[in-house]
Design a protein around this motif. Structure first.
Motif, PDB file in Angstrom:
ATOM      1  N   ALA A  98       0.833  -1.209   0.000  1.00  0.00           N
ATOM      2  CA  ALA A  98       0.000   0.000   0.000  1.00  0.00           C
ATOM      3  C   ALA A  98       0.862   1.252   0.000  1.00  0.00           C
ATOM      4  N   ALA A  99       1.921   1.255   0.817  1.00  0.00           N
ATOM      5  CA  ALA A  99       2.813   2.412   0.863  1.00  0.00           C
ATOM      6  C   ALA A  99       3.478   2.644  -0.487  1.00  0.00           C
ATOM      7  N   ASN A 100       3.764   1.558  -1.180  1.00  0.00           N
ATOM      8  CA  ASN A 100       4.437   1.664  -2.482  1.00  0.00           C
ATOM      9  C   ASN A 100       3.535   2.289  -3.537  1.00  0.00           C
ATOM     10  N   HIS A 101       2.221   2.141  -3.375  1.00  0.00           N
ATOM     11  CA  HIS A 101       1.288   2.727  -4.327  1.00  0.00           C
ATOM     12  C   HIS A 101       0.937   4.168  -3.978  1.00  0.00           C
ATOM     13  N   LEU A 102       1.389   4.638  -2.820  1.00  0.00           N
ATOM     14  CA  LEU A 102       1.094   6.005  -2.402  1.00  0.00           C
ATOM     15  C   LEU A 102       2.294   6.933  -2.518  1.00  0.00           C
ATOM     16  N   LEU A 103       3.479   6.352  -2.698  1.00  0.00           N
ATOM     17  CA  LEU A 103       4.709   7.131  -2.810  1.00  0.00           C
ATOM     18  C   LEU A 103       5.420   6.744  -4.100  1.00  0.00           C
ATOM     19  N   PRO A 104       6.381   7.558  -4.575  1.00  0.00           N
ATOM     20  CA  PRO A 104       7.120   7.202  -5.792  1.00  0.00           C
ATOM     21  C   PRO A 104       7.691   5.798  -5.720  1.00  0.00           C
ATOM     22  N   THR A 105       7.763   5.158  -6.878  1.00  0.00           N
ATOM     23  CA  THR A 105       8.086   3.735  -6.996  1.00  0.00           C
ATOM     24  C   THR A 105       9.249   3.302  -6.127  1.00  0.00           C
ATOM     25  N   GLY A 106       9.019   2.320  -5.278  1.00  0.00           N
ATOM     26  CA  GLY A 106      10.075   1.743  -4.461  1.00  0.00           C
ATOM     27  C   GLY A 106      10.307   2.450  -3.141  1.00  0.00           C
ATOM     28  N   LEU A 107       9.988   3.740  -3.043  1.00  0.00           N
ATOM     29  CA  LEU A 107      10.290   4.485  -1.820  1.00  0.00           C
ATOM     30  C   LEU A 107       9.393   4.052  -0.664  1.00  0.00           C
ATOM     31  N   GLY A 108       8.101   3.849  -0.933  1.00  0.00           N
ATOM     32  CA  GLY A 108       7.187   3.490   0.140  1.00  0.00           C
ATOM     33  C   GLY A 108       7.538   2.157   0.764  1.00  0.00           C
ATOM     34  N   ALA A 109       7.676   1.117  -0.065  1.00  0.00           N
ATOM     35  CA  ALA A 109       8.010  -0.210   0.447  1.00  0.00           C
ATOM     36  C   ALA A 109       9.388  -0.205   1.091  1.00  0.00           C
ATOM     37  N   GLY A 110      10.332   0.506   0.500  1.00  0.00           N
ATOM     38  CA  GLY A 110      11.681   0.558   1.070  1.00  0.00           C
ATOM     39  C   GLY A 110      11.694   1.190   2.445  1.00  0.00           C
ATOM     40  N   ALA A 111      10.956   2.292   2.603  1.00  0.00           N
ATOM     41  CA  ALA A 111      10.917   2.972   3.904  1.00  0.00           C
ATOM     42  C   ALA A 111      10.258   2.097   4.961  1.00  0.00           C
ATOM     43  N   VAL A 112       9.154   1.428   4.594  1.00  0.00           N
ATOM     44  CA  VAL A 112       8.453   0.565   5.557  1.00  0.00           C
ATOM     45  C   VAL A 112       9.342  -0.595   5.986  1.00  0.00           C
ATOM     46  N   ASN A 113      10.003  -1.248   5.040  1.00  0.00           N
ATOM     47  CA  ASN A 113      10.848  -2.388   5.381  1.00  0.00           C
ATOM     48  C   ASN A 113      12.105  -1.966   6.130  1.00  0.00           C
ATOM     49  N   LEU A 114      12.648  -0.813   5.791  1.00  0.00           N
ATOM     50  CA  LEU A 114      13.819  -0.326   6.519  1.00  0.00           C
ATOM     51  C   LEU A 114      13.467  -0.061   7.969  1.00  0.00           C
ATOM     52  N   ARG A 115      12.317   0.560   8.190  1.00  0.00           N
ATOM     53  CA  ARG A 115      11.871   0.828   9.553  1.00  0.00           C
ATOM     54  C   ARG A 115      11.596  -0.474  10.308  1.00  0.00           C
ATOM     55  N   PHE A 116      10.974  -1.453   9.623  1.00  0.00           N
ATOM     56  CA  PHE A 116      10.659  -2.726  10.263  1.00  0.00           C
ATOM     57  C   PHE A 116      11.930  -3.438  10.711  1.00  0.00           C
ATOM     58  N   MET A 117      12.935  -3.499   9.838  1.00  0.00           N
ATOM     59  CA  MET A 117      14.183  -4.169  10.206  1.00  0.00           C
ATOM     60  C   MET A 117      14.892  -3.448  11.340  1.00  0.00           C
ATOM     61  N   THR A 118      14.821  -2.115  11.343  1.00  0.00           N
ATOM     62  CA  THR A 118      15.449  -1.350  12.423  1.00  0.00           C
ATOM     63  C   THR A 118      14.774  -1.635  13.753  1.00  0.00           C
ATOM     64  N   VAL A 119      13.438  -1.688  13.751  1.00  0.00           N
ATOM     65  CA  VAL A 119      12.700  -2.000  14.979  1.00  0.00           C
ATOM     66  C   VAL A 119      13.024  -3.412  15.456  1.00  0.00           C
ATOM     67  N   CYS A 120      13.273  -4.330  14.513  1.00  0.00           N
ATOM     68  CA  CYS A 120      13.621  -5.709  14.866  1.00  0.00           C
ATOM     69  C   CYS A 120      15.056  -5.842  15.373  1.00  0.00           C
TER      70      CYS A 120
END
Length: 324
Positions: A98-120
């Motif tokens: 969903a984030a990837n469809h709301l932000l420029p290509t790749g940025l939404g999914a990248g930001a969500v996954n980067l944050r998830f891995m950092t929290v982990c």
């Protein structure tokens, strides 16, 4: 003893912080509303085509779409050495879509996954390296599949029809200019060069570690191959549902070629550019324009618009629960 005033100033600075997280939870829903209103004509036409389609093929397309999130989760896990919580990882891939469809290509999914891995607990340098490794593996797998299918089916696409006459030279000049500008900036700016060198060392180290463990390497490359294949399978199922007179292999090639080309266009989730590229590719594969347009609209309804609202709700919930 004026220093005693410091504790009295702290409450003024921090009371706003609790309000930030609820705002972030509602932001995806607001963006979904904006995007939906802007593309309401596409939604109406796409749902109209779905009503006239054969529903067993549509169910197959929905199933293939759901499996893409599983493939993405496998690839994300394969790109990092640390074991990630499986259920939260899968939910994060759904939200990242969903984030990837709301932000420029790749940025939404990248930001969500980067944050998830950092929290982990994955350090930022390793999270960034894992993100780059994922993107590289997915790109290599997609291009490899496309080249392999083009070799197996050399007449699948009429390549001359994919680009307007005389457009190839300006496109190549533009890509060359961007690469030259990037290389010049990298050579002239020492701090940027140092940062890039440090990142590349971390990325190469992470890639070596991942490929030393067969289970991680299998997850990385297996998921990277499965992801575009499942996407292409979804388009093929919709094509069968609407009786598009193009063979499944040729539809898969059209999908891979269109998405590879659209990766250069930084639109939110490829909305607009993906539809246009897919229609052109399906026509180049031998499909009639009207039917190809109907197939693309129905396919994008299934893969983008139907999961968008639940994906945004999942994203808001993950933010609220501090998973990301």
């Amino acid at each position: 003893m004026t220093a005693v005033r410091l504790p009295q100033q702290l409450p003024r600075r921090f009371p706003l912080r609790p309000a930030v997280r609820p705002a972030l939870c509602l932001l995806p829903l607001a963006l979904v509303l904006v995007v939906g209103v802007r593309h309401r004509s596409v939604l109406v036409e796409g749902f109209g085509h779905l009503r006239s389609a054969e529903w067993p093929w549509l169910v197959a397309a929905v199933l293939a779409t759901c499996l893409t999130w599983v493939a993405a989760a496998f690839t994300r896990q394969g790109a990092v050495m640390q074991r990630l919580p499986a259920r939260r990882l899968l939910a994060t891939q759904f939200a990242a879509g969903a984030a990837n469809h709301l932000l420029p290509t790749g940025l939404g999914a990248g930001a969500v996954n980067l944050r998830f891995m950092t929290v982990c607990g994955v350090p930022l340098a390793r999270s960034s390296a894992a993100l780059a490794l994922y993107m590289l593996a997915e790109s290599v797998a997609r291009l490899g599949l496309l080249i392999g299918l083009l070799i197996a089916f050399p007449g699948a696409l009429r390549i001359g029809g994919l680009l307007p006459e005389g457009a190839l030279a300006p496109l190549l000049l533009g890509v060359g200019a961007v690469l030259c500008a990037a290389m010049t900036t990298l050579l002239l700016v020492r701090r940027l060069r140092t940062a890039v060198s440090s990142f590349l060392r971390s990325a190469l180290g992470e890639a070596r570690s991942v490929h030393c463990r067969p289970a991680r390497a299998l997850a990385l490359w297996g998921g990277s191959l499965a992801f575009p294949l499942l996407q292409a399978a979804g388009l093929t199922a919709v094509g069968q549902a609407l009786a598009l007179p193009v063979s499944p292999a040729h539809m898969a090639i059209a999908y891979l070629a269109a998405t590879a080309a659209v990766a250069l266009v930084p639109t939110p989730g490829g909305i607009g550019s993906v539809e246009a590229a897919l229609v052109v590719a399906l026509v180049a594969a031998g499909g009639p324009v009207a039917v190809a347009t109907a197939v693309v609209l129905a396919y994008r309804i299934i893969t983008v618009w139907l999961p968008l609202l639940p994906g945004a709700l999942t994203l808001g919930a993950l933010v609220r629960w501090k998973v990301i």
